[in-house]
Design a protein around this motif. Structure first.
Motif, PDB file in Angstrom:
ATOM      1  N   GLU A   1      24.419  25.701 -25.671  1.00 61.09           N
ATOM      2  CA  GLU A   1      24.293  25.607 -24.274  1.00 61.09           C
ATOM      3  C   GLU A   1      23.468  24.210 -24.269  1.00 61.09           C
ATOM      4  O   GLU A   1      22.637  23.917 -25.181  1.00 61.09           O
ATOM      5  CB  GLU A   1      23.302  26.705 -23.852  1.00 61.09           C
TER       6      GLU A   1
ATOM      7  N   VAL B   1      20.992  21.606 -22.470  1.00 66.73           N
ATOM      8  CA  VAL B   1      19.982  21.638 -21.376  1.00 66.73           C
ATOM      9  C   VAL B   1      20.075  20.445 -20.492  1.00 66.73           C
ATOM     10  O   VAL B   1      20.276  19.193 -21.373  1.00 66.73           O
ATOM     11  CB  VAL B   1      18.660  21.955 -21.922  1.00 66.73           C
ATOM     12  N   SER B   2      19.470  20.341 -19.399  1.00 61.57           N
ATOM     13  CA  SER B   2      19.595  18.881 -18.537  1.00 61.57           C
ATOM     14  C   SER B   2      18.094  18.198 -18.846  1.00 61.57           C
ATOM     15  O   SER B   2      17.191  18.721 -19.726  1.00 61.57           O
ATOM     16  CB  SER B   2      19.656  19.380 -17.074  1.00 61.57           C
TER      17      SER B   2
ATOM     18  N   ALA C   1      25.383  22.058 -16.964  1.00 59.53           N
ATOM     19  CA  ALA C   1      23.661  21.742 -16.436  1.00 59.53           C
ATOM     20  C   ALA C   1      23.392  20.756 -15.487  1.00 59.53           C
ATOM     21  O   ALA C   1      22.631  20.943 -14.936  1.00 59.53           O
ATOM     22  CB  ALA C   1      23.140  21.121 -17.905  1.00 59.53           C
TER      23      ALA C   1
END
Length: 773
Positions: A58, A60-61, A211
């Motif tokens: 995943e 993340v921004s 994201a």
């Protein structure tokens, strides 16, 4: 079948005459399709997903990273978890019912069954020209026909050639649709989905926005123009699917970049990062998406952290209330809204606690006083007192059940007379040998209240200092108009104490004592403060003619507690000696040969096991709280008893003169011969017969009053202990010799040293037997 009118449909049929015999139409001579269109779509989706890229961790921004640096945690993006269930390539819709208004097209499969003048069991797929061909019936145009009308169209085509045929149409595999997912998708690409698929189901296939992708403005483009725009927040938060449409072949799903993010932290129902849709987003609309505020949130204080890149110090914070004006404030990209919790402080309450029925927090009322908080003395009867009163009528079996009730604390058991050895029945004894009967529970039905002292704790909110306001609790009831009935203030805490909480002078304590054995009227007596043993004996009618003064036993609870502490200290000291002795033994191994070292190690292991078992048994012993009077063995006047002031729970036991003397240890036969006047220790040793390893030099006697007599304590060193006169109930103990032993084994096996310890703890011969056996 669907109850809807069919649109006009063309039917091209041949013109044969009526069949001479019944016709059967099947797919027997037609090659079976290898797969349905939708099944092929699933395979192509798998290939598309595999060709795109393997599933990555995943991402993340940058805004998530920024918040992580500020708060120490990575906040989730609201709505991102909606797509987490799509962990494998998306499966097209298969076995669900087909909507009646679904238009049919090339690739849709129909299952046609008919009975009557002909039998039909035929599977047909709409071809590229939009038709199906039924043997002996002809070609039927179905492109654009609604699913609900397909049966009536086919029935009409059959009826033109065959009369009396009942036709039924169902659907098999449906045609596939190719759509394109572009923009900020987790897995952009080409997807083949069912013709029933909608925008939301296609988003599942692509994993949703990444994201940086928008969940507020997902678009569907068809023929170069936008035909739908979906706000996933409205769908996720409120179930609004008004923006969700059915997809058509060659549709393009566009996920644009997010317009901006704000964070909602603190006491909120769903702390997360939220995408803002535009300048119209306010705090009120954001909280609406987050499910509102929890009851513990404080609407009076909210903090808005804002980033302004045009300032020298880009970050700023402002405080405001979440009232009508505050809720209408617009949010900007990068904002962090922090909502605090309410202070768990009661502004209008007072508290009652301590020796009361139950601790309570009640609302403050104007002119409230202590008597309003404690209307009557019954409010001061504790729950444990009520338990003891209720338990007063229980049977022995019920007491055993209560004693094993894990919900009761040890303090509860003690107050209820349910000690681990306690019972209402005969024959059960505690670890110290005391038989617990119903008499031991008399006088303890209620906790004694300290009527002279209670206290109000008051907080000065100006400087947060605490002040104590003591008062006489008894006078609150006897003189409600007096100064002790203190006027209360909001936030006050009133505490009531028992005699156990704060010790009161002896003259103010209740005194219930028990006298048993050889007295005229044994029982439990309530004594006045300052009364002594002589007063108790007088209250009980004095001793009987069989009373044996020297064996009188006096027990006190406070002494028992002190003995228990000292017994534990002795156990710790023994363990320390054990470790020290073991360390010395190990240090001496280096000077021994290999064989001697192995033998020494084996011997140490045996000694260690014996010592540990001895300590284990030692810890299981329970002091009795007995106080030795130190009377002369032949003393007969009870007036010589010490002038001890009685305390609550004291117990006096006056025995009859025993008939036996006990001999045990290194003897041929452990026995209890009859006591004979003027008999000596050596006489009883001769009766029992000592063994070859008996240590006759260290014989000792445990007297009935709990004292221990040894050679060094008799005062008759020239005569020795063997010449000492034996009194009724004495126990003569003969230790064993140990020729080769360490200091540790001498201590643990030397019974005389143990006997002296036990005498200090109010234990006697029975404890020595327990430890030895």
């Amino acid at each position: 079948m669907f109850g809807q009118d069919a649109p006009a449909a063309e039917s091209t049929v041949g013109a044969p005459t009526a069949p001479p015999q019944k016709v059967r139409i099947t797919n027997a001579d037609r090659p079976e399709r290898p797969q349905g269109a939708a099944a092929s779509a699933a395979q192509r989706n798998q290939e598309s997903a595999a060709g795109a890229s393997p599933r990555a961790p995943e991402v993340v921004s940058e805004f998530q990273k920024f918040l992580s640096d500020s708060t120490g945690q990575i906040l989730p993006v609201f709505g991102a978890g909606f797509f987490e269930s799509a962990q494998s390539p998306f499966s097209p819709i298969g076995g669900g019912p087909l909507p009646a208004d679904q238009p049919l097209g090339p690739g849709d499969e129909l299952l046609i069954r008919g009975t009557g003048t002909i039998d039909i069991d035929y599977r047909a797929t709409i071809d590229r020209s939009g038709t199906i061909s039924i043997p002996t019936v002809g070609t039927v145009v179905l492109a654009g026909v609604r699913a609900g009308s397909a049966e009536s169209v086919i029935r009409a085509a059959v009826a033109r050639l065959y009369k009396g045929v009942n036709v039924n149409v169902t659907f098999g595999q449906l045609r596939s649709t190719t759509v394109y997912v572009v923009g900020q998708a987790k897995r952009p690409g080409t997807y083949t989905v069912s013709s029933l698929s909608t925008l939301v189901t296609a988003l599942f296939a692509s994993g949703g926005p990444n994201a940086n992708g928008s969940m507020r403005r997902v678009q569907v483009k068809r023929g170069g123009r936008v035909v739908a725009e979906l706000d996933l927040y409205a769908f996720i938060a409120k179930g609004d699917k008004s923006g969700d449409i059915k997809l058509q072949d060659a549709d393009t799903i566009v996920i644009p970049p997010a317009g901006g993010f704000v964070a909602l932290v603190g006491k909120v129902n769903a702390p997360a990062i939220y995408e803002i849709k535009g300048n119209g987003d306010t705090i009120e609309s954001l909280l609406d998406l987050a499910g509102g505020l929890p009851v513990v949130a404080d609407p009076r204080r909210a903090f808005l952290e804002r980033i302004d890149q045009n300032r020298n110090q880009p970050r700023s914070v402002e405080q405001f209330a979440l009232n009508g004006e505050g809720l209408k404030r617009s949010l900007k990209n990068g904002d962090v809204l922090n909502i605090t919790s309410i202070t768990p402080d009661f502004s209008n309450a007072v508290v009652l606690r301590g020796n009361v029925d139950q601790a309570v927090r009640v609302p403050f009322k104007s002119n409230m006083r202590v008597s309003d908080l404690i209307p009557s003395r019954e409010y001061l009867i504790t729950r444990s007192s009520i338990k003891r009163q209720n338990n007063a009528v229980t049977t022995s079996e019920e007491v055993r059940e209560l004693r094993s009730d894990e919900r009761l604390t040890e303090q509860d058991r003690e107050r209820m007379g349910l000690g681990r050895g306690a019972s209402l029945g005969e024959g059960e004894r505690t670890a110290n040998g005391e038989e617990r009967t119903i008499a031991s529970r008399i006088g303890g039905l209620i906790d004694e209240i300290n009527w002279d002292y209670a206290v109000v704790e008051r907080i000065n909110r100006a400087d947060l200092s605490v002040s104590l306001i003591p008062f006489n609790l008894g006078k609150v009831f006897t003189n409600p108009q007096g100064a002790d009935n203190i006027a209360l203030q909001p936030g006050d805490t009133v505490t009531v104490f028992s005699h156990e909480d704060v010790a009161v002078p002896m003259d103010k304590r209740r005194v219930f004592v028990r006298v048993e054995g050889e007295v005229q009227v044994p029982g439990v007596y309530q004594m006045s403060a300052g009364e002594t043993l002589q007063s108790l004996l007088a209250r009980a009618g004095g001793p009987t003619g069989n009373a044996y003064l020297f064996g009188t036993a006096f027990y006190r609870e406070q002494v028992r507690k002190e003995q228990q502490v000292n017994l534990e200290k002795a156990a710790v000291r023994l363990e320390s000696q054990l470790r020290s002795q073991q360390a010395k033994g190990i240090a001496n191994v280096s000077a021994l040969s290999a064989a001697d070292a192995a033998a020494a190690a084996s011997q140490r292991q045996v000694e260690l096991q014996v010592a540990e078992e001895t300590i284990r048994r030692f810890r299981q012993l329970k002091p009795t709280g007995r106080i030795a009077f130190g009377l002369e063995p032949k003393e007969k006047s009870f007036a010589r008893l010490p002038q001890i002031k009685l305390a609550n729970g004291d117990r006096l036991v006056v025995p009859a003169r025993p008939e036996f003397v006990h001999v045990f240890g290194a003897v041929n036969v452990e026995a209890s011969p009859l006591w004979r006047a003027n008999s000596r220790v050596k006489d009883y040793l001769r009766i029992a017969g000592v063994t070859a390893d008996a240590d006759v030099e260290n014989v000792f006697v445990i007297r009935l009053d709990g004292t221990v007599v040894t050679n060094g304590s008799t005062g008759w060193l020239s005569m020795g202990l063997g010449a000492m006169e034996v009194m009724p109930g004495d126990s003569i103990v003969i230790p064993e010799k140990f020729d080769k032993e360490t200091a540790w084994t001498k201590f643990t096996k030397g019974t005389r040293e143990w006997a002296q310890i036990f005498a200090n703890f109010g234990l006697g011969a029975a404890a020595i037997k327990t430890l030895r056996d």
